[in-house]
Scaffold this motif. Sequence first.
Motif, PDB file in Angstrom:
ATOM      1  N   LEU A 292      38.253  40.375  45.637  1.00 13.80           N
ATOM      2  CA  LEU A 292      38.852  39.378  46.514  1.00 13.80           C
ATOM      3  C   LEU A 292      38.024  39.306  47.785  1.00 13.80           C
ATOM      4  CD1 LEU A 292      41.311  37.484  46.856  1.00 13.80           C
ATOM      5  CD2 LEU A 292      42.488  39.374  47.959  1.00 13.80           C
TER       6      LEU A 292
ATOM      7  N   SER B  91      49.050  39.730  47.469  1.00 12.15           N
ATOM      8  CA  SER B  91      50.077  40.187  46.526  1.00 12.15           C
ATOM      9  C   SER B  91      49.548  40.189  45.100  1.00 12.15           C
ATOM     10  CB  SER B  91      51.336  39.320  46.636  1.00 12.15           C
ATOM     11  OG  SER B  91      51.149  38.059  46.029  1.00 12.15           O
ATOM     12  N   VAL B  92      48.613  39.288  44.824  1.00 14.74           N
ATOM     13  CA  VAL B  92      48.066  39.190  43.470  1.00 14.74           C
ATOM     14  C   VAL B  92      47.446  40.527  43.042  1.00 14.74           C
ATOM     15  CG1 VAL B  92      46.325  38.027  42.052  1.00 14.74           C
ATOM     16  CG2 VAL B  92      47.637  36.736  43.729  1.00 14.74           C
TER      17      VAL B  92
ATOM     18  N   LEU C 202      47.830  43.465  44.839  1.00 16.98           N
ATOM     19  CA  LEU C 202      48.722  44.586  45.164  1.00 16.98           C
ATOM     20  C   LEU C 202      49.741  44.811  44.051  1.00 16.98           C
ATOM     21  CD1 LEU C 202      49.231  44.022  48.984  1.00 16.98           C
ATOM     22  CD2 LEU C 202      47.702  45.607  47.817  1.00 16.98           C
ATOM     23  N   ILE C 203      50.164  43.735  43.418  1.00 15.57           N
ATOM     24  CA  ILE C 203      51.127  43.873  42.330  1.00 15.57           C
ATOM     25  C   ILE C 203      50.500  44.629  41.153  1.00 15.57           C
ATOM     26  CG2 ILE C 203      52.286  42.555  40.512  1.00 15.57           C
ATOM     27  CD1 ILE C 203      53.187  40.622  42.702  1.00 15.57           C
TER      28      ILE C 203
ATOM     29  N   GLY D  35      49.355  37.846  53.084  1.00 17.40           N
ATOM     30  CA  GLY D  35      50.248  38.661  52.253  1.00 17.40           C
ATOM     31  C   GLY D  35      50.418  38.069  50.870  1.00 17.40           C
ATOM     32  N   ALA D  36      50.557  36.740  50.829  1.00 18.29           N
ATOM     33  CA  ALA D  36      50.761  36.054  49.556  1.00 18.29           C
ATOM     34  C   ALA D  36      49.528  36.189  48.674  1.00 18.29           C
ATOM     35  CB  ALA D  36      51.090  34.588  49.800  1.00 18.29           C
ATOM     36  N   ILE D  37      48.349  36.025  49.262  1.00 25.68           N
ATOM     37  CA  ILE D  37      47.115  36.106  48.481  1.00 25.68           C
ATOM     38  C   ILE D  37      46.874  37.546  48.016  1.00 25.68           C
ATOM     39  CG2 ILE D  37      44.607  35.941  48.682  1.00 25.68           C
ATOM     40  CD1 ILE D  37      45.018  33.377  50.253  1.00 25.68           C
TER      41      ILE D  37
ATOM     42  N   TYR E 159      39.079  34.692  44.580  1.00 28.75           N
ATOM     43  CA  TYR E 159      39.462  35.770  43.679  1.00 28.75           C
ATOM     44  C   TYR E 159      38.674  35.672  42.387  1.00 28.75           C
ATOM     45  CZ  TYR E 159      42.578  38.434  40.553  1.00 28.75           C
ATOM     46  OH  TYR E 159      43.095  39.328  39.648  1.00 28.75           O
TER      47      TYR E 159
END
Lengths: 206, 161
Positions: free
Chosen positions: A81, A155-156, A158-159, A151-153, A69
């Motif tokens: 990303l 999310s950074v 997407l939020i 999904g976790a990565i 990132y």
Amino acid sequence: MSDEILNLSALQLDALREIGNVGAGNSATALSQIINRKIDMTVPKIAIMPLGEVPDVVGGPDAMVAGVYLRVFGPAPSSILFLLPRDSAFYLVDMLMGREQGYTTTLNSMDESALMEIGNILAGAYLNALSHFTSLTLLPSIPALAMDMAGAILSVILIQLGQMGDHALVIETEFTTESDGVKGHFFLIPDPGSLNTILAAIGVKE
Amino acid sequence: MSELIKVGMADYKVGRNPSSLISYGLGSCIGIALYDAVAKIGGLAHIMLPDSTQARSAENPAKFADTALPLMLDEMIKLGALKPRVIAKIAGGAQMFTFANATDVMRVGERNADAVHMLLKKMDIKMVADDTGGNYGRTVVLHLDTGIYRVRTIAKGEKEL
């Protein structure tokens, strides 16, 4: 009001796709030179999709991936990303470190540095193209690496998009080597407001 | 029939025993589980942002903690849950990438966790378990037969809340 990206015209989408194309082409060339392999890339897809569906692009929210990132500074702040499936990340590391394929099963700090450097070079090549098109000075931050669920990565980024609307504009390119050993996804996600700056700079702002 | 109900990002679902609710790959997002142990009814919300009033758009109420939670609680009550019996367990709120000079943008996980704590207090719902923070992703499952909230990670193993 929100979700300005739903109102993009065909011309604007074409312009963004072309930037993606040249940027990704630069990146693919850089990667090809580092690992000394022929790299194929897909024609960039430009998709507007609900935020929750973005992780499906890389195999679902629980797929294990390595993500590099970077923040982009300048008049059009963005996020970059670079996502690799776990096996591709290991393959790439083995190639870079001159080890036998299949050797790497976990990343040591040297491997992590190598992957971050790859992300750095790809992002630099991509931003060069973007800067060239827009005449905007865009500079990447130092890279950060995470190896975890897609999904976790994601999310950074997407939020950040979630603050603006419910959809993401994803400019996505897939890289593959001729032996099909490495697959990667490259995402450029403009911050809220940056998309307008980019569109204005290339002269397709309505 | 035992069913595994998937909860996507910026979404919430409710269900009853013997189903389970699952949400994959939480990063800085938070998985808020509400559960009534007597009625064995529960809900799982995968929220992205703390506060709908600070955002520029509020189309999808399931995206924000402050709008998702009351809606989910209402649906649980419709199924037969009683609010005084409802407890909360939360997980997520990680910071996936570490930068030397982390800006506010990067610390959204921490801000999400703080906001959820405050919101639960305001809604008068008791929080009995909290697994937030760290720098790793989580997949969460709420088992509606027992109320066990299972948190799976890649590098840090699995735990039951």
